[in-house]
Design a protein around this motif. Structure first.
Motif, PDB file in Angstrom:
ATOM      1  N   LEU A 186      47.711  40.738  23.781  1.00  0.00           N
ATOM      2  CA  LEU A 186      48.949  40.218  23.944  1.00  0.00           C
ATOM      3  C   LEU A 186      49.164  39.652  25.425  1.00  0.00           C
ATOM      4  O   LEU A 186      50.165  38.767  25.459  1.00  0.00           O
ATOM      5  N   THR A 187      48.326  39.894  26.301  1.00  0.00           N
ATOM      6  CA  THR A 187      48.517  39.191  27.665  1.00  0.00           C
ATOM      7  C   THR A 187      47.254  38.909  28.060  1.00  0.00           C
ATOM      8  O   THR A 187      46.371  39.465  27.922  1.00  0.00           O
ATOM      9  N   LEU A 188      47.175  37.621  28.980  1.00  0.00           N
ATOM     10  CA  LEU A 188      45.852  37.288  29.860  1.00  0.00           C
ATOM     11  C   LEU A 188      46.070  37.193  31.111  1.00  0.00           C
ATOM     12  O   LEU A 188      47.271  37.080  31.491  1.00  0.00           O
ATOM     13  N   PRO A 189      45.223  37.948  31.998  1.00  0.00           N
ATOM     14  CA  PRO A 189      45.217  37.778  33.395  1.00  0.00           C
ATOM     15  C   PRO A 189      45.038  36.427  34.159  1.00  0.00           C
ATOM     16  O   PRO A 189      44.306  35.621  33.641  1.00  0.00           O
ATOM     17  N   ILE A 190      45.798  36.257  35.320  1.00  0.00           N
ATOM     18  CA  ILE A 190      45.721  35.259  36.164  1.00  0.00           C
ATOM     19  C   ILE A 190      45.017  35.850  37.334  1.00  0.00           C
ATOM     20  O   ILE A 190      45.564  36.509  38.335  1.00  0.00           O
ATOM     21  N   ALA A 191      43.739  35.584  37.677  1.00  0.00           N
ATOM     22  CA  ALA A 191      43.187  36.313  38.967  1.00  0.00           C
ATOM     23  C   ALA A 191      43.891  35.802  40.190  1.00  0.00           C
ATOM     24  O   ALA A 191      43.887  36.519  41.065  1.00  0.00           O
ATOM     25  N   SER A 192      44.055  34.487  40.061  1.00  0.00           N
ATOM     26  CA  SER A 192      44.699  33.821  41.242  1.00  0.00           C
ATOM     27  C   SER A 192      45.460  32.551  40.850  1.00  0.00           C
ATOM     28  O   SER A 192      45.076  31.964  39.727  1.00  0.00           O
ATOM     29  N   PHE A 193      46.408  32.140  41.704  1.00  0.00           N
ATOM     30  CA  PHE A 193      47.067  30.684  41.456  1.00  0.00           C
ATOM     31  C   PHE A 193      46.376  29.818  42.240  1.00  0.00           C
ATOM     32  O   PHE A 193      46.761  28.515  42.189  1.00  0.00           O
ATOM     33  N   ASP A 194      45.525  30.034  43.030  1.00  0.00           N
ATOM     34  CA  ASP A 194      44.546  28.958  43.663  1.00  0.00           C
ATOM     35  C   ASP A 194      43.215  28.756  42.718  1.00  0.00           C
ATOM     36  O   ASP A 194      42.312  29.734  42.759  1.00  0.00           O
ATOM     37  N   PRO A 195      42.992  27.621  42.265  1.00  0.00           N
ATOM     38  CA  PRO A 195      41.807  27.540  41.262  1.00  0.00           C
ATOM     39  C   PRO A 195      40.416  27.576  42.069  1.00  0.00           C
ATOM     40  O   PRO A 195      39.638  27.935  41.582  1.00  0.00           O
ATOM     41  N   GLN A 196      40.632  27.552  43.376  1.00  0.00           N
ATOM     42  CA  GLN A 196      39.242  27.593  44.185  1.00  0.00           C
ATOM     43  C   GLN A 196      38.688  29.016  44.285  1.00  0.00           C
ATOM     44  O   GLN A 196      37.652  29.460  44.336  1.00  0.00           O
ATOM     45  N   ASP A 197      39.750  29.977  44.058  1.00  0.00           N
ATOM     46  CA  ASP A 197      39.549  31.514  43.830  1.00  0.00           C
ATOM     47  C   ASP A 197      38.511  31.791  42.611  1.00  0.00           C
ATOM     48  O   ASP A 197      37.508  32.398  42.648  1.00  0.00           O
ATOM     49  N   TYR A 198      38.777  30.987  41.694  1.00  0.00           N
ATOM     50  CA  TYR A 198      37.995  30.985  40.531  1.00  0.00           C
ATOM     51  C   TYR A 198      36.590  30.651  40.721  1.00  0.00           C
ATOM     52  O   TYR A 198      35.596  31.107  40.152  1.00  0.00           O
ATOM     53  N   ALA A 199      36.620  29.326  41.417  1.00  0.00           N
ATOM     54  CA  ALA A 199      35.121  28.771  41.945  1.00  0.00           C
ATOM     55  C   ALA A 199      34.172  29.609  42.763  1.00  0.00           C
ATOM     56  O   ALA A 199      33.167  29.844  42.489  1.00  0.00           O
ATOM     57  N   HIS A 200      35.041  30.523  43.510  1.00  0.00           N
ATOM     58  CA  HIS A 200      34.379  31.132  44.559  1.00  0.00           C
ATOM     59  C   HIS A 200      34.034  32.771  43.848  1.00  0.00           C
ATOM     60  O   HIS A 200      33.482  33.538  44.659  1.00  0.00           O
ATOM     61  N   GLY A 201      34.540  33.134  42.677  1.00  0.00           N
ATOM     62  CA  GLY A 201      34.441  34.416  42.016  1.00  0.00           C
ATOM     63  C   GLY A 201      35.252  35.610  42.733  1.00  0.00           C
ATOM     64  O   GLY A 201      34.951  36.612  42.872  1.00  0.00           O
ATOM     65  N   GLU A 202      36.347  35.041  43.188  1.00  0.00           N
ATOM     66  CA  GLU A 202      36.902  35.999  44.138  1.00  0.00           C
ATOM     67  C   GLU A 202      37.927  36.996  42.999  1.00  0.00           C
ATOM     68  O   GLU A 202      38.225  36.457  41.900  1.00  0.00           O
ATOM     69  N   PRO A 203      37.852  38.339  43.365  1.00  0.00           N
ATOM     70  CA  PRO A 203      38.507  39.351  42.582  1.00  0.00           C
ATOM     71  C   PRO A 203      39.934  39.354  42.795  1.00  0.00           C
ATOM     72  O   PRO A 203      40.247  38.800  43.812  1.00  0.00           O
ATOM     73  N   GLY A 204      40.613  39.896  41.825  1.00  0.00           N
ATOM     74  CA  GLY A 204      41.998  39.885  41.968  1.00  0.00           C
ATOM     75  C   GLY A 204      42.822  39.630  40.811  1.00  0.00           C
ATOM     76  O   GLY A 204      42.437  39.304  39.708  1.00  0.00           O
ATOM     77  N   ILE A 205      44.051  39.960  40.834  1.00  0.00           N
ATOM     78  CA  ILE A 205      44.996  39.693  39.877  1.00  0.00           C
ATOM     79  C   ILE A 205      46.443  39.269  40.391  1.00  0.00           C
ATOM     80  O   ILE A 205      46.877  40.191  40.975  1.00  0.00           O
ATOM     81  N   GLN A 206      46.940  38.145  40.042  1.00  0.00           N
ATOM     82  CA  GLN A 206      48.312  37.885  40.589  1.00  0.00           C
ATOM     83  C   GLN A 206      49.378  37.554  39.675  1.00  0.00           C
ATOM     84  O   GLN A 206      50.505  37.260  39.979  1.00  0.00           O
TER      85      GLN A 206
END
Length: 789
Positions: A186-206
């Motif tokens: 029912l819901t999908l997580p957004i780890a970060s609103f900065d696309p670069q954090d996905y490229a760097h494998g940064e953990p989190g949820i915003q």
């Protein structure tokens, strides 16, 4: 009033201010949600409870498990150890719903609290640590929910902010471990609103995307949230003001919602017809309103055709409000489960928990299944055929009681003044006809696996110690005590359970005693020379007679071991006891003692509690009552049946012995893996799996297929590739998991052993795997240990 002054006022007046969220709510059973939070230990249940209380304005600031300041963990032992020991109930107002929220323990040693809560709830939020996935006790609590037929459930994939958290892997673990064949995202997580954090494998949820209501939520660093509606045109998704156009989640939004609706339509013909009328273009599913989706979603949830899945981070309060919205919209109300729907239905309720308070006395937690309970009313305990008098009624806000005049249909509350009621008893109005006194499904205490002797400090302390044990066993039915060869033995569910029992006996009941050495609770099975069934021999023999109080009483029983395809009743400690018609007798206390078969069952329970050969409890026996005489008084049947069965057990000789086994999951760094594995094998453990993923190591007959389910891409959890890495002293060490089956007797000191072997970095948890027959050499060791060889 200025914010700081208001916050100070709230903290100084918690009893009055915290009730603002639940005061003056008109009673509407359709808006009640009796629900619990259940999970493996350390999955975040208490943290999610605090987040719910904060979001609902029950609290002005959330507490923390680490600082011992949480609302539901109010016992000194809970705050000292940072774990939940007993379930706590809080009525919470959420929008136009009232949640009777129960926070439960995750540790297997306190499984009785989950048992009792599972019996009275209509819905459960099952939490999963998104790094670990489904764990051993996750499956344990799921089976408890199955046992009591909890109709609605939802998964909350928690700790999405942790390094290594994986939404996709957690979802796959639901299928692999066969929790449900159709998890519905029912819901999908957004780890970060900065696309670069996905490229760097940064953990989190915003942030989160709500696929049903088609909106996006964003949380800032201070925990404030903002909600944005998503466009109903696919092309417009690339031009969002609140999300960069190159964000990696954008291409997956429309397919995720499309898949949700298509999967849901497989369980709803009405929704299928709606979808078939839509044009075949990418944007067609985006314009469907949530109000048109939720009825189908709720119906499928109530019918257990789907398992709703949401996600977030309880410690950051991300996803809490969305999860609670779906609890209200999807979970069953008291009207959705079996109940007496007639107007002015008679009172009927179940006691699901009993506790002792030094000021208030016995506090009986009840759920009202029909009618309503008022103060000073006379009621009947249908289970024990005892009349009771209600003195006061309370709503419990964790540790804070609020007195009320009545408990209406569907309510969960506390009754003061009941003297005889125990956990699992059915209570009805005193004037109920015999047809209205039937007993509801009982609550099954888990089997005791460990014991210790209780040694009073002096002779004058003997009676107070026994009274304290009796009171404690009433509050916690998983605690059992008995007298063996002049020694008091207390039995529990694990070493930690016995530690808590010891502390409660001293602190709550002021008992003066010393606790002896811990000993595993073994069992004995039926000996090899058991008799054939009665239909193979004369119906009545001398073995079926007992001389008691000057009377010769007949109690004819068929006694044999359980076969491989037969399952024992947990209430009978793994035995199976049948009445004359071959129907299972649920427990010796299941009805009025005027029933001859239940008088005999009570005697059978006495005989099974202690073998004449070893003084160990008997297990894995099948006993059917065939015939009996009618002595005067009828109560002689209890003593006679105990004598008959005990003589039969003595005649067939000592049977095999069984000891408890546990499933262990051990997490260690790779450099200490060899030493830990060697230690386990040297202590009789059977290795089942060496891994680094989300398997719990328990053999399964294959998982559910992924086909037909939506599994989001791994990139939604960018740090999940680092799931096996832990930063230690500036270098990465691979974490490995060991799954093993081991006898509890060899693992009583495992905590200290593992600490020494792993340099303090190892962790383990365990869950009961039942009893196993031991080898002949091991049998001799056990008999020596208990002084019988």
């Amino acid at each position: 009033m200025r914010p700081r002054l208001w916050l100070s006022f709230v903290r100084k007046c918690p009893a009055s201010c915290r009730r603002i969220s639940t005061k003056g709510i008109p009673h509407d059973p359709s808006k009640i949600r009796n629900m619990a939070l259940v999970a493996h230990i350390d999955s975040g249940k208490t943290t999610l409870t605090e987040s719910i209380l904060l979001q609902s304005s029950y609290l002005s600031a959330s507490g923390s498990v680490d600082t011992g300041s949480t609302t539901t963990d109010f016992l000194p032992a809970e705050r000292e150890r940072g774990i939940t020991i007993q379930s706590a109930s809080i009525p919470v107002k959420w929008k136009n719903w009232t949640f009777n929220l129960i926070d439960t323990p995750g540790h297997a040693d306190f499984g009785m609290e989950v048992e009792s809560a599972s019996r009275v709830i209509d819905g459960a939020v099952v939490l999963i640590d998104s790094v670990e996935g489904v764990e051993a006790q996750t499956k344990g609590v799921w089976k408890q929910l199955d046992r009591y037929g909890v109709p609605t459930r939802m998964m909350f994939l928690n700790k999405q902010d942790r390094p290594g958290a994986s939404f996709a892997s957690s979802l796959r673990s639901l299928l692999t471990n066969r929790l449900h064949p159709h998890p519905m995202v029912l819901t999908l997580p957004i780890a970060s609103f900065d696309p670069q954090d996905y490229a760097h494998g940064e953990p989190g949820i915003q942030g989160l995307v709500d696929l049903v209501k088609w909106e996006l939520w964003r949380w800032d660093e201070e925990g404030r949230s903002a909600c944005y509606p998503l466009p109903t045109d696919v092309r417009a998704l690339e031009k969002l003001e609140f999300l960069p156009s190159n964000h990696p989640i954008i291409p997956h939004l429309a397919p995720a919602r499309t898949q949700l609706l298509e999967n849901l339509s497989m369980f709803s013909e009405d929704l299928m017809e709606v979808l078939l009328t839509l044009p075949s273009e990418p944007s067609s599913y985006l314009g469907i309103k949530s109000l048109d989706i939720i009825p189908h979603l709720r119906k499928s949830t109530l019918e257990d055709k789907i398992l709703p899945v949401v996600c977030g981070s309880a410690i950051k309060h991300i996803g809490t409000s969305i999860a609670m919205d779906y609890v209200g919209e999807l979970f069953a109300s008291p009207l959705d489960v079996f109940h007496d729907s007639t107007k002015n239905a008679p009172l009927r309720m179940l006691a699901w928990k009993v506790s002792w308070d030094q000021k208030r006395g016995w506090m009986t937690y009840v759920r009202i299944y029909s009618g309503k309970l008022t103060r000073q009313s006379a009621i009947l305990n249908a289970t024990r055929n005892q009349k009771e008098k209600v003195s006061k009624l309370l709503l419990m806000y964790a540790a804070e009681p609020v007195e009320v005049d009545e408990l209406p249909f569907g309510a969960v509350g506390v009754v003061l003044g009941l003297k005889f009621t125990r956990t699992g008893d059915t209570l009805v109005s005193s004037g109920a006809p015999p047809s209205g006194r039937s007993v509801m499904q009982d609550i099954i205490p888990p089997k005791a696996v460990i014991s210790a002797s209780v040694i009073p400090n002096s002779h004058s302390d003997l009676e107070p110690v026994q009274n304290a044990l009796e009171s404690l066993s009433r509050t916690d039915p998983s605690v059992r005590y008995d007298l063996q060869e002049g020694q008091i033995l207390v039995h529990g569910l694990g070493a930690l359970h016995l530690e808590i029992v010891e502390g409660r006996l001293r602190d709550e009941f002021q008992a003066n005693f010393e606790l002896g050495k811990r000993r595993v609770s073994y069992r004995e099975a039926l000996g090899p020379s058991h008799d054939p069934a009665h239909f193979e021999k004369p119906l009545i023999t001398k073995d079926d007679k007992a001389d008691i109080a000057g009377n010769s009483v007949i109690v004819a029983l068929d006694v044999r071991p359980l076969q491989e395809d037969e399952e024992g009743n947990p209430l009978w400690d793994g035995n199976l006891v049948l009445n004359q018609a071959g129907v299972v007798i649920s427990s010796p206390d299941s009805s009025s003692t005027a029933n001859p078969e239940l008088l005999i069952a009570s005697g059978i329970a006495t005989a099974l509690s202690s073998s004449p050969h070893s003084s160990l409890p008997m297990s894995h026996l099948r006993i059917q009552i065939r015939e009996w005489s009618t002595p005067s008084p009828l109560s002689l049947l209890t003593g006679a049946s105990a004598i008959v069965l005990r003589n039969r057990i003595r005649k067939v000789g000592m049977g095999p012995l069984m000891e408890p086994y546990f499933l262990f999951k051990v997490s260690v760094n790779e450099d200490t893996l060899g030493k830990v594995v060697k230690d386990l094998t040297e202590h009789g453990a059977e290795l089942q799996d060496l891994g680094d993923g989300m398997s719990d190591g328990v053999d399964e007959v294959g998982g559910y297929p992924e086909e037909g389910n939506y599994i989001p891409p791994n990139m939604l959890s960018p740090s999940s590739s680092n799931i096996n890495l832990e930063e230690t002293n500036g270098s990465s060490k691979i974490k490995r998991s060991i799954h093993a089956l081991a006898p509890l007797s060899q693992m009583l000191d495992y905590n200290s052993r593992l600490r020494a072997l792993s340099g303090g970095h190892g962790q383990f948890d365990m869950v009961s795997a039942g009893f196993r027959v031991v080898t002949e050499p091991r049998k001799i060791e056990i008999l020596r240990e208990i002084g019988r060889a």
